[in-house]
Structure formats: structure tokens, C-alpha cells
Scaffold this motif. Structure first.
Motif, PDB file in Angstrom:
ATOM      1  N   ASP A 159      38.501  14.920  12.236  1.00  0.00           N
ATOM      2  CA  ASP A 159      37.181  15.404  12.640  1.00  0.00           C
ATOM      3  C   ASP A 159      37.340  16.611  13.568  1.00  0.00           C
ATOM      4  O   ASP A 159      38.430  17.168  13.706  1.00  0.00           O
ATOM      5  CB  ASP A 159      36.387  14.282  13.311  1.00  0.00           C
ATOM      6  CG  ASP A 159      37.091  13.703  14.528  1.00  0.00           C
ATOM      7  OD1 ASP A 159      38.130  14.265  14.948  1.00  0.00           O
ATOM      8  OD2 ASP A 159      36.615  12.689  15.074  1.00  0.00           O
ATOM      9  N   ALA A 160      36.246  16.993  14.206  1.00  0.00           N
ATOM     10  CA  ALA A 160      36.275  18.188  15.054  1.00  0.00           C
ATOM     11  C   ALA A 160      37.243  18.040  16.220  1.00  0.00           C
ATOM     12  O   ALA A 160      37.978  18.977  16.550  1.00  0.00           O
ATOM     13  CB  ALA A 160      34.860  18.482  15.559  1.00  0.00           C
ATOM     14  N   PHE A 161      37.257  16.855  16.858  1.00  0.00           N
ATOM     15  CA  PHE A 161      38.143  16.668  18.003  1.00  0.00           C
ATOM     16  C   PHE A 161      39.604  16.710  17.569  1.00  0.00           C
ATOM     17  O   PHE A 161      40.459  17.224  18.298  1.00  0.00           O
ATOM     18  CB  PHE A 161      37.837  15.341  18.695  1.00  0.00           C
ATOM     19  CG  PHE A 161      38.575  15.153  19.992  1.00  0.00           C
ATOM     20  CD1 PHE A 161      38.433  16.047  21.040  1.00  0.00           C
ATOM     21  CD2 PHE A 161      39.433  14.074  20.159  1.00  0.00           C
ATOM     22  CE1 PHE A 161      39.124  15.877  22.228  1.00  0.00           C
ATOM     23  CE2 PHE A 161      40.131  13.894  21.353  1.00  0.00           C
ATOM     24  CZ  PHE A 161      39.973  14.795  22.382  1.00  0.00           C
ATOM     25  N   ALA A 162      39.892  16.188  16.387  1.00  0.00           N
ATOM     26  CA  ALA A 162      41.258  16.263  15.863  1.00  0.00           C
ATOM     27  C   ALA A 162      41.673  17.718  15.672  1.00  0.00           C
ATOM     28  O   ALA A 162      42.814  18.097  15.985  1.00  0.00           O
ATOM     29  CB  ALA A 162      41.358  15.498  14.548  1.00  0.00           C
ATOM     30  N   HIS A 163      40.764  18.541  15.171  1.00  0.00           N
ATOM     31  CA  HIS A 163      41.052  19.970  15.017  1.00  0.00           C
ATOM     32  C   HIS A 163      41.370  20.608  16.362  1.00  0.00           C
ATOM     33  O   HIS A 163      42.291  21.433  16.478  1.00  0.00           O
ATOM     34  CB  HIS A 163      39.855  20.677  14.377  1.00  0.00           C
ATOM     35  CG  HIS A 163      39.806  20.565  12.891  1.00  0.00           C
ATOM     36  ND1 HIS A 163      40.586  21.324  12.059  1.00  0.00           N
ATOM     37  CD2 HIS A 163      39.073  19.751  12.088  1.00  0.00           C
ATOM     38  CE1 HIS A 163      40.334  21.014  10.803  1.00  0.00           C
ATOM     39  NE2 HIS A 163      39.413  20.055  10.780  1.00  0.00           N
ATOM     40  N   ILE A 164      40.617  20.254  17.386  1.00  0.00           N
ATOM     41  CA  ILE A 164      40.845  20.808  18.721  1.00  0.00           C
ATOM     42  C   ILE A 164      42.227  20.419  19.225  1.00  0.00           C
ATOM     43  O   ILE A 164      42.980  21.261  19.742  1.00  0.00           O
ATOM     44  CB  ILE A 164      39.749  20.330  19.696  1.00  0.00           C
ATOM     45  CG1 ILE A 164      38.396  20.938  19.329  1.00  0.00           C
ATOM     46  CG2 ILE A 164      40.118  20.681  21.139  1.00  0.00           C
ATOM     47  CD1 ILE A 164      37.238  20.382  20.128  1.00  0.00           C
TER      48      ILE A 164
ATOM     49  N   LEU B 164      44.974  19.496  17.546  1.00  0.00           N
ATOM     50  CA  LEU B 164      46.048  20.157  16.816  1.00  0.00           C
ATOM     51  C   LEU B 164      46.123  21.638  17.166  1.00  0.00           C
ATOM     52  O   LEU B 164      47.215  22.201  17.333  1.00  0.00           O
ATOM     53  CB  LEU B 164      45.840  19.986  15.311  1.00  0.00           C
ATOM     54  CG  LEU B 164      46.974  20.513  14.420  1.00  0.00           C
ATOM     55  CD1 LEU B 164      48.287  19.830  14.740  1.00  0.00           C
ATOM     56  CD2 LEU B 164      46.616  20.341  12.950  1.00  0.00           C
ATOM     57  N   SER B 165      44.973  22.266  17.310  1.00  0.00           N
ATOM     58  CA  SER B 165      44.949  23.684  17.688  1.00  0.00           C
ATOM     59  C   SER B 165      45.555  23.900  19.069  1.00  0.00           C
ATOM     60  O   SER B 165      46.275  24.887  19.299  1.00  0.00           O
ATOM     61  CB  SER B 165      43.514  24.218  17.654  1.00  0.00           C
ATOM     62  OG  SER B 165      42.973  24.144  16.348  1.00  0.00           O
ATOM     63  N   LEU B 166      45.286  22.981  19.998  1.00  0.00           N
ATOM     64  CA  LEU B 166      45.892  23.084  21.324  1.00  0.00           C
ATOM     65  C   LEU B 166      47.407  22.905  21.246  1.00  0.00           C
ATOM     66  O   LEU B 166      48.152  23.544  21.992  1.00  0.00           O
ATOM     67  CB  LEU B 166      45.284  22.042  22.262  1.00  0.00           C
ATOM     68  CG  LEU B 166      43.847  22.304  22.719  1.00  0.00           C
ATOM     69  CD1 LEU B 166      43.322  21.132  23.530  1.00  0.00           C
ATOM     70  CD2 LEU B 166      43.790  23.590  23.552  1.00  0.00           C
ATOM     71  N   GLY B 167      47.856  22.043  20.348  1.00  0.00           N
ATOM     72  CA  GLY B 167      49.294  21.900  20.151  1.00  0.00           C
ATOM     73  C   GLY B 167      49.924  23.210  19.726  1.00  0.00           C
ATOM     74  O   GLY B 167      50.985  23.607  20.234  1.00  0.00           O
ATOM     75  N   TYR B 168      49.280  23.918  18.805  1.00  0.00           N
ATOM     76  CA  TYR B 168      49.796  25.217  18.366  1.00  0.00           C
ATOM     77  C   TYR B 168      49.725  26.252  19.486  1.00  0.00           C
ATOM     78  O   TYR B 168      50.615  27.103  19.616  1.00  0.00           O
ATOM     79  CB  TYR B 168      49.005  25.710  17.152  1.00  0.00           C
ATOM     80  CG  TYR B 168      49.204  24.880  15.909  1.00  0.00           C
ATOM     81  CD1 TYR B 168      50.460  24.347  15.596  1.00  0.00           C
ATOM     82  CD2 TYR B 168      48.142  24.605  15.047  1.00  0.00           C
ATOM     83  CE1 TYR B 168      50.650  23.581  14.455  1.00  0.00           C
ATOM     84  CE2 TYR B 168      48.326  23.840  13.909  1.00  0.00           C
ATOM     85  CZ  TYR B 168      49.580  23.327  13.621  1.00  0.00           C
ATOM     86  OH  TYR B 168      49.762  22.579  12.497  1.00  0.00           O
ATOM     87  N   LEU B 169      48.655  26.195  20.280  1.00  0.00           N
ATOM     88  CA  LEU B 169      48.526  27.130  21.402  1.00  0.00           C
ATOM     89  C   LEU B 169      49.682  26.971  22.383  1.00  0.00           C
ATOM     90  O   LEU B 169      50.337  27.957  22.767  1.00  0.00           O
ATOM     91  CB  LEU B 169      47.197  26.907  22.117  1.00  0.00           C
ATOM     92  CG  LEU B 169      47.011  27.658  23.440  1.00  0.00           C
ATOM     93  CD1 LEU B 169      47.034  29.158  23.225  1.00  0.00           C
ATOM     94  CD2 LEU B 169      45.724  27.228  24.128  1.00  0.00           C
ATOM     95  N   PHE B 170      49.970  25.723  22.786  1.00  0.00           N
ATOM     96  CA  PHE B 170      51.058  25.506  23.731  1.00  0.00           C
ATOM     97  C   PHE B 170      52.406  25.822  23.096  1.00  0.00           C
ATOM     98  O   PHE B 170      53.329  26.284  23.784  1.00  0.00           O
ATOM     99  CB  PHE B 170      51.028  24.069  24.253  1.00  0.00           C
ATOM    100  CG  PHE B 170      49.941  23.826  25.260  1.00  0.00           C
ATOM    101  CD1 PHE B 170      49.979  24.432  26.508  1.00  0.00           C
ATOM    102  CD2 PHE B 170      48.866  22.999  24.963  1.00  0.00           C
ATOM    103  CE1 PHE B 170      48.972  24.228  27.434  1.00  0.00           C
ATOM    104  CE2 PHE B 170      47.851  22.780  25.878  1.00  0.00           C
ATOM    105  CZ  PHE B 170      47.898  23.403  27.124  1.00  0.00           C
ATOM    106  N   ALA B 171      52.530  25.590  21.800  1.00  0.00           N
ATOM    107  CA  ALA B 171      53.778  25.946  21.119  1.00  0.00           C
ATOM    108  C   ALA B 171      54.011  27.450  21.167  1.00  0.00           C
ATOM    109  O   ALA B 171      55.141  27.917  21.380  1.00  0.00           O
ATOM    110  CB  ALA B 171      53.735  25.462  19.673  1.00  0.00           C
ATOM    111  N   ALA B 172      52.947  28.218  20.978  1.00  0.00           N
ATOM    112  CA  ALA B 172      53.073  29.674  21.053  1.00  0.00           C
ATOM    113  C   ALA B 172      53.439  30.125  22.464  1.00  0.00           C
ATOM    114  O   ALA B 172      54.264  31.030  22.655  1.00  0.00           O
ATOM    115  CB  ALA B 172      51.764  30.331  20.610  1.00  0.00           C
TER     116      ALA B 172
END
Length: 327
Positions: free
Chosen positions: A233-238, A240-248
Motif C-alpha cells: 500500500d502507500a505506506f509500504a511505498h514510503i 521502501l523509498s526511504l530505504g533507497y534514499l538512505f542507501a543513496a
């Protein structure tokens, strides 16, 4: 030098005294790699049984580290107390309970009764350690800003891992309890850690690899959320996106970190990469995303190379007698 230091078994006693709780970070990394291989079997069509090899290697390493630390507790209790009172190493105690929870998750497809037993032990230990460590943080003891580092996320991450197997075992309410606690502590600690990183002295060299730990909370939370709600859902998207942000963010720091002399703290790189790999593959499976499938495959390759490098460098350090030494 005392007469005790001159006895033939003094070097063994000395190594035992300096056998750190941080060694459990190796089993966190290997456990995460095992679960990433299982996700790869389901989504990428990896050869069946690869994750079983990873599982038994993780069990072996976890057993050896547990025996070593138990021996330290029995023969060098003062050293265990010193670690518990250490402002940095205190946060690494939940690596033992997190490792149990990861092994319990891996056991779900091998033996559900064994997974249940290990999950219950790991969850109980995780809850006790969370209460003890947070009570230590907010008690009468004074912590200096220099002691704060991303390793303080480990108790919070441990709580978020509970639902990954807990929801599948039917313990939904307990899973929500630990998930809620983990998310709350993550938000609080994220603010504190960023304040420390921006406005205070840089992390010491040995703690630089812990920067990568910032990737783990949102990535693990995504997996836990998916197990709890059953859909992306929307919160799951948030998450996962934060995971990519911190990875970057941490990827920019990696060239500098990788130039540092090897220390066991480098194992802090493994579990966050594993958690992001698992989250990406699960998203690819549930959302039927070819982009995430390719990204997950790439992350799994990176993770495999990372684990191989860490294992090789650790074995070399053991052969050279570089570990279990006073810092």
C-alpha cells in the motif's frame, strides 16, 4: 606483569576477555544473506537449496559465537559487565536476539515448530534487551554525544524484525506491538543520530561502517509491514523509498569507508544491504515490477560479493591474530 599473565594459557584468557558482543553482527549479516537467497529462489529462480547452505552456515557461526561469548560470561564476567556499561557496545547486545529472529524466519520453510520455538525465545530476549537498553539510556547514567552512532538503531531494528516471522506464525497482536515500538524508536533515534552527525565531531574510524545501518530500519519495516497487512500500500511505498534514499546517502560515503583499515565493525554493512535486497525482491514479487526485479538481482550480486569479502577478510584477520585484541 603479574604471574597470571605469565602462565601458558594467558593469551587464551586475554583473547576470551576481548571476545566482543559485536561478533553477533556476523550472524545478522549471514542470516540476512540466507533470507535474501530464499527470496532470490522465489523470485529469480535461483537453484533450490542455496538458502539451506546459507542457513546451516549461519547456524554454525551463531553457535560458535554463542559458545565463545558464553565462555567469556563464565570466565570473564567483569569483561561482560564492562561491555554492558560501554556506551557504544551496549547497543550491540540485541544482535544476538536479532540473529535468533532471522534464523527463526529462515526456519519457517524447514520446520515450523522449530521456527516457533526459536521465535519465542528471540522475541522474549529482544523485548527484555529493548527495555533494559532504553532504561539504561534514559536512567541516571549520563551519555555523551560522542557515544551516539547509528548502531543505536539496532534495538529498534530488532523490534521491527519480530513481525516478519511472527505474523506468519499467527502472533499478530504481539507483532503489531513490536512493530509499533520499533517504528517509534526509529523516528526518535533518527533525529538524534542526524543531529550528532551534522553538528558534532565525525564518527571515529571504527564506527564509520555503522553509517550503513541507517538503511536497515525502513527496509526491514517494509518487509514487516508487508507481512502484517498483506499488500503493497502507500505506506509500504514510503518505507521502501526511504530505504533507497538512505542507501543513496550512504553510498556516497562508501568510498571513504572502504579505505579504512578492516575491523569487525565492517560487518555492519552486511545486514542493511541484505534487508534492502529482500525488500526489493519482495516488492518485485508482489507488484510484478520488472525494474525492481532487475534491481533486486543486482543488489543480491552486490550482497554476495560483500559477504564473500567480509568472510575472507575476517578469516585473514583470525589467521593474523588481529581480532580479540584490546582496542
Amino acid at each position: 606483569m603479574t604471574s597470571l599473565d605469565q602462565t601458558p594459557d594467558a593469551p587464551a584468557h586475554s583473547r576470551l576477555e576481548h571476545f566482543p558482543i559485536t561478533f553477533f553482527a556476523t550472524t545478522m549479516g549471514l542470516g540476512g544473506f540466507t533470507l535474501a537467497l530464499r527470496a532470490g529462489e522465489a523470485v529469480l529462480g535461483l537453484p533450490k537449496g542455496l538458502y539451506l547452505v546459507g542457513f546451516w552456515i549461519t547456524v554454525l557461526v551463531f553457535s560458535l559465537v554463542s559458545i565463545g561469548y558464553a565462555a567469556k560470561a563464565m570466565r570473564q564476567w567483569h569483561a561482560v559487565k564492562a561491555e554492558w556499561n560501554h556506551p557504544v557496545r551496549l547497543s550491540f547486545y540485541p544482535t544476538a536476539s536479532v540473529s535468533m529472529l532471522l534464523l527463526a524466519t529462515a526456519l519457517l520453510t524447514i520446520s515450523k515448530p522449530a521456527a516457533l520455538a526459536l521465535w519465542m525465545v528471540g522475541t522474549g530476549l529482544q523485548g527484555a534487551l529493548t527495555l533494559a537498553i532504553v532504561s539504561n539510556w534514559i536512567g541516571t547514567r549520563s551519555f555523551q554525544h560522542g557515544a551516539l552512532n547509528p548502531a543505536w538503531f539496532i534495538p529498534a531494528v530488532g523490534n521491527v524484525i519480530v513481525p516478519v516471522a511472527g505474523a506468519q506464525l499467527g502472533f499478530v497482536e504481539i507483532s503489531w506491538l513490536f512493530f509499533s515500538a520499533g517504528m517509534m524508536f526509529w523516528v526518535v533515534l533518527l533525529t538524534l543520530v542526524f543531529n550528532r552527525l551534522v553538528f558534532h565531531d565525525p564518527l571515529p574510524g571504527r564506527l564509520q561502517p555503522t553509517l550503513v545501518i541507517m538503511v536497515a530500519p525502513p527496509a526491514v519495516a517494509f518487509v514487516a509491514w508487508l507481512r502484517l497487512v498483506g499488500e503493497v500500500d502507500a505506506f509500504a511505498h514510503i518505507l521502501l523509498s526511504l530505504g533507497y534514499l538512505f542507501a543513496a546517502l550512504v553510498a556516497v560515503q562508501l568510498p571513504r569507508i572502504l579505505r579504512l583499515p578492516f575491523a569487525m565493525s565492517f560487518w555492519a554493512l552486511s545486514f542493511p544491504v541484505a534487508s534492502l535486497t529482500i525488500a526489493t525482491l519482495l516488492y518485485a514479487e508482489n507488484a510484478h515490477s520488472g525494474v525492481h526485479l532487475t534491481l533486486g538481482a543486482g543488489l543480491l550480486v552486490v550482497l554476495a560479493v560483500l559477504i564473500a569479502g567480509l568472510v575472507g577478510r575476517t578469516l585473514l584477520a583470525i589467521a593474523r591474530g588481529e581480532i580479540c585484541q584490546p582496542e
